[in-house]
Design a protein around this motif. Structure first.
Motif, PDB file in Angstrom:
ATOM      1  N   TYR A 188      14.447 -89.832-128.515  1.00 56.87           N
ATOM      2  CA  TYR A 188      13.669 -89.161-127.471  1.00 56.87           C
ATOM      3  C   TYR A 188      12.793 -90.186-126.756  1.00 56.87           C
ATOM      4  CZ  TYR A 188      10.371 -85.979-125.252  1.00 56.87           C
ATOM      5  OH  TYR A 188       9.595 -85.306-124.347  1.00 56.87           O
ATOM      6  N   CYS A 219      14.704 -86.697-134.492  1.00 55.57           N
ATOM      7  CA  CYS A 219      13.641 -87.192-133.627  1.00 55.57           C
ATOM      8  C   CYS A 219      12.623 -86.085-133.424  1.00 55.57           C
ATOM      9  CB  CYS A 219      14.184 -87.680-132.268  1.00 55.57           C
ATOM     10  SG  CYS A 219      14.761 -86.367-131.169  1.00 55.57           S
ATOM     11  N   THR A 220      11.492 -86.420-132.838  1.00 54.60           N
ATOM     12  CA  THR A 220      10.497 -85.440-132.417  1.00 54.60           C
ATOM     13  C   THR A 220      10.236 -85.645-130.927  1.00 54.60           C
ATOM     14  OG1 THR A 220       8.616 -86.879-132.963  1.00 54.60           O
ATOM     15  CG2 THR A 220       9.411 -85.381-134.690  1.00 54.60           C
ATOM     16  N   ASP A 221       9.655 -84.625-130.271  1.00 58.75           N
ATOM     17  CA  ASP A 221       9.428 -84.732-128.838  1.00 58.75           C
ATOM     18  C   ASP A 221       7.957 -84.559-128.504  1.00 58.75           C
ATOM     19  OD1 ASP A 221      10.871 -81.433-128.095  1.00 58.75           O
ATOM     20  OD2 ASP A 221       8.864 -81.982-128.793  1.00 58.75           O
ATOM     21  N   ARG A 276      18.114 -83.515-120.258  1.00 60.61           N
ATOM     22  CA  ARG A 276      16.747 -83.113-119.959  1.00 60.61           C
ATOM     23  C   ARG A 276      16.571 -81.665-120.399  1.00 60.61           C
ATOM     24  NH1 ARG A 276      14.345 -82.991-113.928  1.00 60.61           N
ATOM     25  NH2 ARG A 276      16.110 -81.560-113.658  1.00 60.61           N
ATOM     26  N   VAL A 307       9.719 -90.970-124.706  1.00 59.57           N
ATOM     27  CA  VAL A 307       8.440 -90.328-124.402  1.00 59.57           C
ATOM     28  C   VAL A 307       7.998 -90.597-122.970  1.00 59.57           C
ATOM     29  CG1 VAL A 307       7.657 -90.384-126.793  1.00 59.57           C
ATOM     30  CG2 VAL A 307       7.120 -92.309-125.284  1.00 59.57           C
ATOM     31  N   SER A 355       2.904 -90.225-121.560  1.00 58.63           N
ATOM     32  CA  SER A 355       3.501 -89.789-122.811  1.00 58.63           C
ATOM     33  C   SER A 355       2.645 -88.759-123.494  1.00 58.63           C
ATOM     34  CB  SER A 355       3.691 -90.994-123.743  1.00 58.63           C
ATOM     35  OG  SER A 355       2.436 -91.517-124.110  1.00 58.63           O
ATOM     36  N   ARG A 356       3.322 -87.926-124.282  1.00 57.33           N
ATOM     37  CA  ARG A 356       2.668 -86.929-125.120  1.00 57.33           C
ATOM     38  C   ARG A 356       1.777 -85.991-124.317  1.00 57.33           C
ATOM     39  NH1 ARG A 356       1.449 -89.952-130.881  1.00 57.33           N
ATOM     40  NH2 ARG A 356       3.581 -90.570-131.232  1.00 57.33           N
ATOM     41  N   LEU A 378      16.401 -86.892-123.665  1.00 61.74           N
ATOM     42  CA  LEU A 378      16.952 -86.928-125.011  1.00 61.74           C
ATOM     43  C   LEU A 378      18.297 -87.645-124.975  1.00 61.74           C
ATOM     44  CD1 LEU A 378      16.793 -85.959-127.996  1.00 61.74           C
ATOM     45  CD2 LEU A 378      18.096 -83.941-127.265  1.00 61.74           C
ATOM     46  N   HIS A 435      10.880 -88.259-120.978  1.00 65.08           N
ATOM     47  CA  HIS A 435      11.182 -86.973-121.624  1.00 65.08           C
ATOM     48  C   HIS A 435      12.674 -86.663-121.590  1.00 65.08           C
ATOM     49  CE1 HIS A 435       6.933 -86.438-121.972  1.00 65.08           C
ATOM     50  NE2 HIS A 435       6.793 -86.585-120.677  1.00 65.08           N
TER      51      HIS A 435
END
Length: 473
Positions: A133, A88-90, A154, A135, A166-167, A140, A138
Motif C-alpha cells: 500500500y 498490508c495496512t492502509d 484505487r 501511503v 500520508s495517513r 494498492l 493511496h
C-alpha cells in the motif's frame, strides 16, 4: 523469524543502530507464531503478521506495540480456515490479507472484524499473493502468484488534490477499474513538529464579536460561530453566508463532513445539515428527549459517524452519543468502568486518528475514551494539580491532542496518551486569548480563534519533510 525443527516463530525489533530492542514470541500461555511469512505495522502501532501454521491453514496474528496479543484472525466465516499470504495496512487502519484458499484479498478493521472481500481472482490479476500500500498515492499494488503481473488499484478516494499527504482520514468507496502501471516515484514525506510555530496570517472576521468555534471547509474557507452568529468566511474575513436560527452558545456547535456540508445545532436543539450550495437545510437528528441538550458535534472522517456531546438539564451530567450516516443512534458513552459519570458539560468534541473520542469538558478536564467507550484517561492540567479550564480542542496528523486552556491562556499539546508535551501557543497581540481550534488535515495548518476579539490566526507548526532529500515545505 522461524526456528528450525520446532515449527515456532518470533518477531524481533531492532533500532536504527541495529540493536535488538524487543522480542515478541508468546502470549500468556502459548507461542504466538509458527512461520511468520509477512509482517507490517498498523497506524496505531499494532504488529500484524501473516503466519502459516501448515500448508492448509494459518492466521493473521496481531499484537500491540508492546507485544501483548490482541487477536488472531483465522478466516471468514469463523472456522472456515485461512491460508494467509501477503499483508498490508492502509491509511484507514484496515488490515488487508491475501487468502490462498479463496483466492481473495480480505479486508478487516483494525480490531480483526471481517469487512469484505475487497478483491477476487480476475483475468487481469490472477490469484492475489502479495500486497503493498502506497501511503503517498493511496494505491494498492497487488502481485500475482502464477504470472508476472502487478495490478494497481484505487479503493480509497480523497477530497483534496494533495498527492504527498500520508495517513489522512479518508472515505472508502467502491473499487475502481484495475490497471497495470509502472512504479511511480512518490514523495515520501515525514511530518515533524517545528518550534516555535509560524504565524502565516491573521484575519478579522466581520459580523462577530468573538470566535467561539471554527470548522474548516477548504484551506481558505471556514465556518465561524459566536453566541448567536454562525457565518462562512474566507481569508479576508468577509462573510460569505450566514446561518439563521443556530444554537446560542459558546461551544463546538458545528462541524463539516466530507461533502462540505455544514452540520450544526439549531436553537431548538435539533441537529441540521446545510447543503454545500447552502440552499437546502434538512433536520438530520430531531430532538425527541427534552431532558438532554446537544452542546457539540463532530463528524468522523474515518467512519462517517456523527459524535454528539450532550448535557442532562436537571443534574449537570453529560454523555456522548454516536449516530451513523442514516442518523440512527449506535452508541452512548456515559460512565467509566466503576459506574461514575465521565462528563459534566461536554463543550467540544473530536476524534483522534486511533479512534479515541476526545472531549473538552468545561468542568476542568479533557476526557478521552476508546472508540468502544472504555475510559482511557482524563487530563486535568500541567503540572498535575494546577487545574485546567478546557475549551476548544482538536487533534492533528501526528495524533497530538491540542486544547485551549482559558486559565493559562495557552494552547497545550498532549500526546495521544495524555502526556503533556508543551505550551504550543500563548496569548499574543495578534491572537489574543486562544479559545478554539481547527486543524486542516490537507494543509497541516492550525486555525485559532480568539476569545476576546474577532481575530482568527493561522499557524504552521507541522512541516512535511521529504524523506529522500531532507527538504522541508
Amino acid at each position: 523469524m522461524y526456528k528450525l525443527w520446532t515449527d515456532t516463530g518470533k518477531v524481533t525489533r531492532y533500532n536504527q543502530s541495529g540493536q535488538l530492542t524487543q522480542t515478541i514470541q508468546h502470549d500468556n500461555t502459548w507461542g504466538l507464531y509458527r512461520e511468520p511469512d509477512y509482517i507490517t505495522e498498523n497506524n496505531n502501532g499494532d504488529v500484524v503478521v501473516s503466519d502459516s501454521i501448515d500448508y492448509e491453514s494459518g492466521a493473521v496474528v496481531v499484537t500491540e506495540r508492546g507485544g501483548r496479543h490482541r487477536f488472531s484472525y483465522t478466516g471468514h466465516p469463523s472456522g472456515s480456515g485461512l491460508r494467509p499470504r501477503g499483508i498490508c495496512t492502509d491509511a484507514l487502519s484496515h488490515i488487508l490479507v491475501c487468502d490462498e484458499r479463496t483466492d481473495t484479498v480480505q479486508m478487516l478493521n483494525k480490531d480483526g472484524q471481517f469487512l469484505s472481500h475487497l478483491l477476487t481472482k480476475s483475468q487481469e490479476m490472477g490469484k492475489p499473493w502479495s500486497l503493498s500500500y502506497d501511503v503517498n498515492t493511496h494505491r494498492l499494488w497487488v502481485g500475482s502468484r502464477y504470472n508476472k503481473k502487478v495490478c494497481v488499484y484505487r479503493y480509497i478516494t480523497r477530497q483534496d488534490a494533495l498527492t504527498d499527504q500520508s495517513r489522512v482520514m479518508e472515505s472508502l468507496s467502491g473499487i475502481r477499474t484495475p490497471g497495470t502501471e509502472k512504479p511511480q516515484q512518490g514523495n515520501q514525506c515525514l511530518l515533524k513538529v517545528m518550534s516555535p510555530p509560524e504565524l502565516l496570517h491573521s484575519l478579522t472576521v466581520t459580523g462577530v464579536d468573538g470566535c467561539d468555534h471554527i470548522s474548516c471547509v477548504t484551506p481558505d474557507r471556514v465556518w465561524v460561530s459566536e453566541w448567536n452568529n454562525l457565518i462562512l468566511t474566507d481569508t479576508t474575513g468577509v462573510p460569505l453566508h450566514r446561518v439563521k436560527g443556530s444554537y446560542s452558545g459558546y461551544t463546538g456547535l458545528h462541524t463539516v463532513n466530507s461533502e462540505s456540508e455544514l452540520i450544526y445545532i439549531d436553537r431548538n436543539y435539533n441537529i441540521n445539515k446545510l447543503s454545500k450550495d447552502m440552499k437546502t437545510t434538512i433536520t438530520f437528528i430531531e430532538r425527541t428527549n427534552f431532558t438532554w441538550r446537544p452542546r457539540c458535534v463532530y463528524w468522523s472522517p474515518s467512519t462517517g459517524d456523527l459524535l454528539v456531546g450532550m448535557r442532562y438539564i436537571h443534574t449537570g451530567t453529560g454523555k456522548v452519543t454516536r449516530y451513523n450516516q442514516s442518523g440512527q443512534l449506535t452508541q452512548t458513552i456515559k460512565h467509566d468502568n466503576t459506574g461514575r459519570g465521565l462528563y459534566r458539560e461536554p463543550d467540544y468534541i473530536i476524534e483522534n486518528n486511533n479512534g479515541d473520542v476526545v472531549v473538552s469538558d468545561s468542568y476542568k478536564a479533557v476526557v478521552v475514551t476508546e472508540h468502544g467507550g472504555r475510559h482511557r484517561f482524563s487530563y486535568t492540567g500541567h503540572p498535575p494539580g494546577s487545574e485546567l479550564e478546557a475549551c476548544g480542542i482538536c487533534t492533528d496528523a501526528l495524533s497530538h491532542i491540542l486544547v485551549c486552556d482559558i486559565r493559562t491562556e495557552t494552547v497545550q499539546m498532549l500526546n495521544k496518551d495524555g502526556q503533556f508535551l508543551s505550551h504550543l501557543l500563548t496569548q499574543s497581540q495578534e491572537m489574543g486569548k486562544p479559545r478554539n481550534l481547527s486543524y486542516d488535515v490537507n494543509t497541516h495548518r492550525l486555525w485559532v480563534g480568539s476569545e476576546d476579539n474577532n481575530n482568527v490566526c493561522v499557524y504552521r507548526y507541522i512541516t512535511r519533510q521529504d524523506a529522500l532529500t531532507g527538504k522541508s515545505e
